[in-house]
Design an enzyme around this catalytic site. Structure first.
Site, PDB file in Angstrom:
ATOM      1  N   GLN A 169     -13.630 -16.669  12.713  1.00  0.00           N
ATOM      2  CA  GLN A 169     -14.922 -16.343  13.394  1.00  0.00           C
ATOM      3  C   GLN A 169     -15.431 -17.513  14.247  1.00  0.00           C
ATOM      4  OE1 GLN A 169     -17.943 -15.628  10.438  1.00  0.00           O
ATOM      5  NE2 GLN A 169     -19.031 -14.226  11.633  1.00  0.00           N
ATOM      6  N   SER A 219     -21.140 -19.258  14.663  1.00  0.00           N
ATOM      7  CA  SER A 219     -22.053 -20.096  14.771  1.00  0.00           C
ATOM      8  C   SER A 219     -21.828 -21.471  15.499  1.00  0.00           C
ATOM      9  CB  SER A 219     -22.091 -20.912  13.314  1.00  0.00           C
ATOM     10  OG  SER A 219     -22.242 -19.891  12.270  1.00  0.00           O
ATOM     11  N   GLU A 275     -19.274  -8.388   7.226  1.00  0.00           N
ATOM     12  CA  GLU A 275     -19.207  -9.772   6.660  1.00  0.00           C
ATOM     13  C   GLU A 275     -19.902  -9.632   5.233  1.00  0.00           C
ATOM     14  OE1 GLU A 275     -20.672 -12.925   8.802  1.00  0.00           O
ATOM     15  OE2 GLU A 275     -19.498 -14.159   7.604  1.00  0.00           O
ATOM     16  N   GLU A 303     -32.407 -16.888   2.879  1.00  0.00           N
ATOM     17  CA  GLU A 303     -33.759 -16.501   3.414  1.00  0.00           C
ATOM     18  C   GLU A 303     -33.672 -15.373   4.621  1.00  0.00           C
ATOM     19  OE1 GLU A 303     -32.476 -19.745   3.028  1.00  0.00           O
ATOM     20  OE2 GLU A 303     -33.738 -20.338   1.633  1.00  0.00           O
TER      21      GLU A 303
HETATM   22  C1  LIG Z   1     -18.936 -22.015   3.520  1.00  0.00           C
HETATM   23  C2  LIG Z   1     -19.299 -21.627   4.857  1.00  0.00           C
HETATM   24  C3  LIG Z   1     -18.447 -20.991   5.691  1.00  0.00           C
HETATM   25  C4  LIG Z   1     -18.782 -20.628   6.977  1.00  0.00           C
HETATM   26  N1  LIG Z   1     -17.905 -19.972   7.757  1.00  0.00           N
HETATM   27  C5  LIG Z   1     -18.353 -19.621   9.091  1.00  0.00           C
HETATM   28  C6  LIG Z   1     -17.575 -19.024  10.185  1.00  0.00           C
HETATM   29  O1  LIG Z   1     -16.286 -18.884   9.622  1.00  0.00           O
HETATM   30  N2  LIG Z   1     -17.701 -18.772  11.221  1.00  0.00           N
HETATM   31  C7  LIG Z   1     -19.129 -18.878  11.611  1.00  0.00           C
HETATM   32  O2  LIG Z   1     -19.401 -18.628  12.908  1.00  0.00           O
HETATM   33  N3  LIG Z   1     -20.088 -19.516  10.825  1.00  0.00           N
HETATM   34  C8  LIG Z   1     -19.521 -19.761   9.455  1.00  0.00           C
HETATM   35  N4  LIG Z   1     -20.612 -20.572   8.740  1.00  0.00           N
HETATM   36  C9  LIG Z   1     -22.001 -20.853   9.220  1.00  0.00           C
HETATM   37  C10 LIG Z   1     -22.972 -19.951   8.550  1.00  0.00           C
HETATM   38  O3  LIG Z   1     -22.899 -18.610   9.134  1.00  0.00           O
HETATM   39  C11 LIG Z   1     -24.386 -20.682   9.160  1.00  0.00           C
HETATM   40  O4  LIG Z   1     -24.435 -21.901   8.490  1.00  0.00           O
HETATM   41  C12 LIG Z   1     -25.651 -19.866   8.686  1.00  0.00           C
HETATM   42  O5  LIG Z   1     -25.764 -18.832   9.473  1.00  0.00           O
HETATM   43  C13 LIG Z   1     -26.832 -20.880   8.891  1.00  0.00           C
HETATM   44  O6  LIG Z   1     -26.932 -21.361   9.955  1.00  0.00           O
HETATM   45  P1  LIG Z   1     -27.238 -22.807  10.225  1.00  0.00           P
HETATM   46  O7  LIG Z   1     -26.243 -23.772   9.205  1.00  0.00           O
HETATM   47  O8  LIG Z   1     -27.108 -23.182  11.613  1.00  0.00           O
HETATM   48  O9  LIG Z   1     -28.548 -23.105   9.632  1.00  0.00           O
HETATM   49  P2  LIG Z   1     -30.208 -23.005  10.202  1.00  0.00           P
HETATM   50  O10 LIG Z   1     -30.023 -21.501  10.937  1.00  0.00           O
HETATM   51  O11 LIG Z   1     -30.534 -24.069  10.797  1.00  0.00           O
HETATM   52  O12 LIG Z   1     -30.897 -22.698   8.686  1.00  0.00           O
HETATM   53  C14 LIG Z   1     -31.614 -23.884   8.167  1.00  0.00           C
HETATM   54  C15 LIG Z   1     -32.358 -23.261   7.138  1.00  0.00           C
HETATM   55  O13 LIG Z   1     -33.709 -22.579   7.966  1.00  0.00           O
HETATM   56  C16 LIG Z   1     -33.704 -21.618   7.334  1.00  0.00           C
HETATM   57  N5  LIG Z   1     -34.224 -20.656   8.294  1.00  0.00           N
HETATM   58  C17 LIG Z   1     -33.622 -20.401   9.510  1.00  0.00           C
HETATM   59  N6  LIG Z   1     -34.244 -19.250  10.311  1.00  0.00           N
HETATM   60  C18 LIG Z   1     -34.985 -18.796   9.258  1.00  0.00           C
HETATM   61  C19 LIG Z   1     -35.961 -17.736   9.106  1.00  0.00           C
HETATM   62  N7  LIG Z   1     -36.167 -16.923  10.546  1.00  0.00           N
HETATM   63  N8  LIG Z   1     -36.876 -17.534   8.317  1.00  0.00           N
HETATM   64  C20 LIG Z   1     -36.761 -18.147   7.058  1.00  0.00           C
HETATM   65  N9  LIG Z   1     -35.772 -19.155   6.905  1.00  0.00           N
HETATM   66  C21 LIG Z   1     -35.274 -19.447   7.891  1.00  0.00           C
HETATM   67  C22 LIG Z   1     -32.673 -21.269   6.849  1.00  0.00           C
HETATM   68  O14 LIG Z   1     -32.520 -20.158   5.620  1.00  0.00           O
HETATM   69  C23 LIG Z   1     -31.867 -22.434   6.143  1.00  0.00           C
HETATM   70  O15 LIG Z   1     -32.363 -22.730   5.056  1.00  0.00           O
HETATM   71  C24 LIG Z   1     -20.319 -20.876   7.522  1.00  0.00           C
HETATM   72  C25 LIG Z   1     -21.022 -21.434   6.578  1.00  0.00           C
HETATM   73  C26 LIG Z   1     -20.577 -22.017   5.389  1.00  0.00           C
HETATM   74  C27 LIG Z   1     -21.562 -22.714   4.449  1.00  0.00           C
END
Ligand SMILES: Cc1cc2nc3c(=O)[nH]c(=O)nc-3n(C[C@H](O)[C@H](O)[C@H](O)COP(=O)(O)OP(=O)(O)OC[C@H]3O[C@@H](n4cnc5c(N)ncnc54)[C@H](O)[C@@H]3O)c2cc1C
Length: 393
Positions: free
Chosen positions: A112, A115, A230, A363
């Site tokens: 996928q 991100s 998902e 969150e």
């Molecule tokens: C093990 C694992 C596998 C994954 N596999 C995939 C994959 O196969 N394909 C893919 O595309 N992605 C994948 N991901 C990515 C995952 O979907 C993202 O990490 C996730 O959506 C969070 O995005 P970010 O890491 O950019 O954090 P951010 O969005 O930057 O968030 C940082 C912090 O801010 C908080 N936050 C952000 N916005 C808000 C809001 N509006 N209100 C309150 N709090 C908020 C979050 O909760 C978090 O604590 C994977 C992640 C992990 C850990």
């Protein structure tokens, strides 16, 4: 004849024509797909028979009793849980015929590409560009945290096709060929020591327009089908009683009386009950899904799954004392699947940290439950009507 009786008959016919003991695994899986017994709720000709999803259990029980091979669903979770329902809903007939069979048999693994470094929770802000050139789209950008990209033949990909409209409207959904020379996959090492996921660089990747899923500019809507599925796939897995994280800790408790304390006993009982409630709620959610496509309800299940996994694995490490701090293997492996129960307590503790991030952070899921399930006021969104190209980044 009832649907269940008819399914039992078809299952027996499949077993008679392809006895598992004398049939190659892949040949058996292909024959099962062709017989419509892969996912009975899919249409005829696409691995199903157009029956209610709940009847799958009849087929699975018959095949399991006969010792038939399965398609190793944990290895191909993204394909089965996310790509397939999206292709079924939005794909053309050609796309369904090309992709669904090897996806189900596991011959082609999916990943996928959603991100990005600057777009995770705020996924609609994504910046990977897809520009139309003749019959192709040319894609440039970077994706991150891509689980199984190192194993994948295909990816579901969302990219920006129109920067001049607000962020949710200018996105298009594609199927990307991971063997294209412009796709570069680099491992990302996790807290567990292994590299289950990757960063993926896309440079001049050519995707034929025939591999677009849904209309140009409709990618956000198409992605909702993937994301809702998902959350159900991550949080609503079918488990036996004491399946999942609670199993190993309950076993340790029974087998190692010298580790027990009153306080840990109370916590274990509380978590055991909560795990059972979550398991049964998952069962009810799956039954509701039989009636239609998953909505925001999967968010609640996924929230509970993440919290419970983290609390239970924490309890297990505590129960084991110093021994709980040992770790079985720090080498950077490239695993084919997440094996929660096949590894030690330290692995479960570390890996479950990611449960409250993957598939939407806890969150963000709380926001979804608040807004779309409970109908509470929405978060202020000031960028809804601003063209993506004018957003601060
Ligand atoms: C093990 C694992 C596998 C994954 N596999 C995939 C994959 O196969 N394909 C893919 O595309 N992605 C994948 N991901 C990515 C995952 O979907 C993202 O990490 C996730 O959506 C969070 O995005 P970010 O890491 O950019 O954090 P951010 O969005 O930057 O968030 C940082 C912090 O801010 C908080 N936050 C952000 N916005 C808000 C809001 N509006 N209100 C309150 N709090 C908020 C979050 O909760 C978090 O604590 C994977 C992640 C992990 C850990």
């Amino acid at each position: 004849m009832t649907d269940a009786a008819e399914l039992r008959r078809r299952t027996q016919d499949l077993l008679a024509a392809h006895p598992p003991a004398g049939t190659e695994r892949l040949d058996f899986l292909r024959a099962r797909f062709d017989a419509g017994l892969a996912w009975v709720h899919f249409p005829e000709g696409l691995g199903g028979l157009g029956l209610p999803r709940s009847l799958q259990a009849v087929v699975d029980a018959g095949l399991e009793a006969a010792g038939a091979p399965d398609n190793d669903p944990r290895r191909i979770g993204i394909g089965l849980g996310m790509a397939a329902p999206t292709i079924l809903r939005y794909g053309t007939e050609d796309q369904k015929r090309r992709f669904l069979k090897p996806l189900w048999t596991g011959e082609e693994v999916w990943c996928q590409l959603f991100s990005e470094p600057g777009a995770g929770s705020d996924l609609a802000a994504l910046g990977t560009r897809a520009v139309r050139e003749g019959e192709d789209w040319v894609v440039d950008g970077q994706k991150v945290w891509t689980s199984s990209a190192h194993l994948a033949r295909w990816a579901i990909l969302i990219a920006r096709t129109d920067p001049d409209v607000p962020k949710h409207r200018g996105i298009t959904y594609f199927v990307c060929d991971m063997t294209d020379p412009g796709v570069e996959v680099r491992p990302l090492r996790q807290i567990t020591g292994e590299a289950e996921f990757n960063e993926v660089f896309l440079t001049g990747v050519r995707i034929p327009d025939a591999h677009r899923l849904g209309e140009t500019g409709d990618g956000w809507k198409v992605a909702q089908t993937t994301l809702n599925n998902e959350r159900v796939a991550i949080g609503g897995m079918r488990l036996p009683r004491e399946g999942g994280m609670i199993g190993p800790v309950a076993r340790t408790w029974r087998e190692r009386p010298e580790l027990r304390t009153h306080d840990l006993h109370q916590r274990l009982l509380k978590l055991w009950v909560e795990a059972e409630v979550a398991r049964l709620t998952g069962e009810r959610l799956r039954q509701q899904l039989v009636a239609g496509h998953p909505g925001p309800e999967g968010a609640g299940m996924k929230l509970a799954f993440a919290r419970l996994n983290q609390e239970i694995s924490g309890l297990e490490v505590e129960l084991r004392g110093e021994e709980g701090l040992l770790y079985d293997d720090w080498t950077m492996r490239r695993p084919e699947l997440v094996d929660f129960t096949g590894r030690d307590a330290g692995y479960r503790y570390l890996r479950s940290k990611g449960n409250s991030i993957e598939g939407g952070t806890s969150e963000v899921l709380l926001n979804i439950v608040a807004e779309r399930v409970l109908g509470l006021p929405t978060e202020p969104r000031t960028d809804k009507d601003v063209a993506w190209k004018d957003l601060a980044r």
